[in-house]
Design an enzyme around this catalytic site. Sequence first.
Site, PDB file in Angstrom:
ATOM      1  N   GLN A 163       7.659   2.192   0.390  1.00 55.43           N
ATOM      2  CA  GLN A 163       9.086   1.989   0.213  1.00 55.43           C
ATOM      3  C   GLN A 163       9.428   0.519   0.439  1.00 55.43           C
ATOM      4  O   GLN A 163       9.044  -0.080   1.436  1.00 55.43           O
ATOM      5  CB  GLN A 163       9.855   2.866   1.206  1.00 55.43           C
ATOM      6  CG  GLN A 163      11.362   2.846   1.050  1.00 55.43           C
ATOM      7  CD  GLN A 163      12.040   3.734   2.078  1.00 55.43           C
ATOM      8  OE1 GLN A 163      11.400   4.251   2.982  1.00 55.43           O
ATOM      9  NE2 GLN A 163      13.340   3.915   1.952  1.00 55.43           N
ATOM     10  N   VAL A 227       7.469  -4.087   2.887  1.00 54.78           N
ATOM     11  CA  VAL A 227       7.531  -2.663   3.225  1.00 54.78           C
ATOM     12  C   VAL A 227       8.760  -2.413   4.083  1.00 54.78           C
ATOM     13  O   VAL A 227       9.010  -3.153   5.047  1.00 54.78           O
ATOM     14  CB  VAL A 227       6.257  -2.226   3.985  1.00 54.78           C
ATOM     15  CG1 VAL A 227       6.359  -0.757   4.410  1.00 54.78           C
ATOM     16  CG2 VAL A 227       5.022  -2.456   3.119  1.00 54.78           C
ATOM     17  N   HIS A 228       9.527  -1.396   3.743  1.00 56.51           N
ATOM     18  CA  HIS A 228      10.711  -1.034   4.516  1.00 56.51           C
ATOM     19  C   HIS A 228      10.294  -0.647   5.936  1.00 56.51           C
ATOM     20  O   HIS A 228       9.246  -0.017   6.135  1.00 56.51           O
ATOM     21  CB  HIS A 228      11.427   0.141   3.843  1.00 56.51           C
ATOM     22  CG  HIS A 228      12.799   0.406   4.375  1.00 56.51           C
ATOM     23  ND1 HIS A 228      13.014   1.104   5.540  1.00 56.51           N
ATOM     24  CD2 HIS A 228      14.028   0.057   3.907  1.00 56.51           C
ATOM     25  CE1 HIS A 228      14.314   1.178   5.764  1.00 56.51           C
ATOM     26  NE2 HIS A 228      14.952   0.555   4.788  1.00 56.51           N
ATOM     27  N   PRO A 229      11.103  -1.019   6.948  1.00 59.20           N
ATOM     28  CA  PRO A 229      10.742  -0.673   8.337  1.00 59.20           C
ATOM     29  C   PRO A 229      10.425   0.808   8.539  1.00 59.20           C
ATOM     30  O   PRO A 229       9.562   1.145   9.351  1.00 59.20           O
ATOM     31  CB  PRO A 229      11.982  -1.101   9.133  1.00 59.20           C
ATOM     32  CG  PRO A 229      12.558  -2.236   8.334  1.00 59.20           C
ATOM     33  CD  PRO A 229      12.315  -1.858   6.894  1.00 59.20           C
TER      34      PRO A 229
END
Length: 339
Positions: A163, A227-229
Amino acid sequence: MLTVRPVRTADLPAIERLAFDSGIGVTSLPADRDRLFERIQRSNSSFEHEATAGAGYEYYAFVLVDDGQVVGTAAVAAAAGFDEPFYSYRNEIFVHASRTLRVHNRVHVLNLCHDLTGMVQLCGFYVDPAYRQLGAELLSRARLMFIAGQRLRFGKRIIAEMQGLHDEQGQSPFWNAIGRIFFDMDFPQVEQAFVTHSKSFIAELMPNYPIYVPLLPDEAQDAISQVHPDSERTCQILTREGFETDEYIDIFDGGAVLTADIDRLYTLQHSRLYRVEVVDSLPALAKTRLVGNERCAGYVAVLAASQLADNGVQIEAETAETLGVAAGAWIRVTELQLG
């Protein structure tokens, strides 16, 4: 005991809740009841299907269960883009040079491609936040344990889309810089379109010519391969397995696409088959390991204490019952990689 097993039709309400909780950006887990039901039915059929050489339409969905409650889900697609091309951007370097002006520039560009079509794909991953340590590792790696035990069903290369970056309102800097110009749709809108319509709209509307990265806003450039957390834990697990950030990124949010050779992954290389020995109790030094049976439709994997011995592996009766195995059966065992 945390358990991973194939998804069932009765799990639909729980899967729908997890899909809703996953929020924006997890397009492989759509918050659409009809689509989720279709995927569960497809998964059920795939688990029952006889193993044949060569990947195809098969899609295997799993759930993480704690005391009867579904708290996570993940899937493996035998061939990404089986029915339609699987699109991504490929990072490339163009060289612009002029001998007359003594200029030699290397320029980062993105090219739309479907190089990853047909590869095995890890997808649909989401775990309740309360289970993002042990639960996440069990669920993520249990899929790979399944692949190890059902190797004939899967190809040689594997991918996983991470994501990418977006804010709480669903605004993606990468999408706003590229996709929105051609679609005239916000990121949440195109995500919904991706779920409910044919993917052919990507080829119809996205530019087929190279995107010159230096021409993008700084915020969009910074989002490439990020990358999303919320997906960092998943990314860490896969990186320890041997996945690498390759030259591909997601076409919507610019998130990293991880790739690997299946047979070189840690779980494939280090999991071993052992004969079961059921014991009343284990020694205090017994280690918690990831263990799974070797079935397909009846696949089960758990985190459980075990003791390796010369003639097999010792597990307690509760673990044997959960796995559905008896003394003398073969089970697959591998070490945890917590970090």
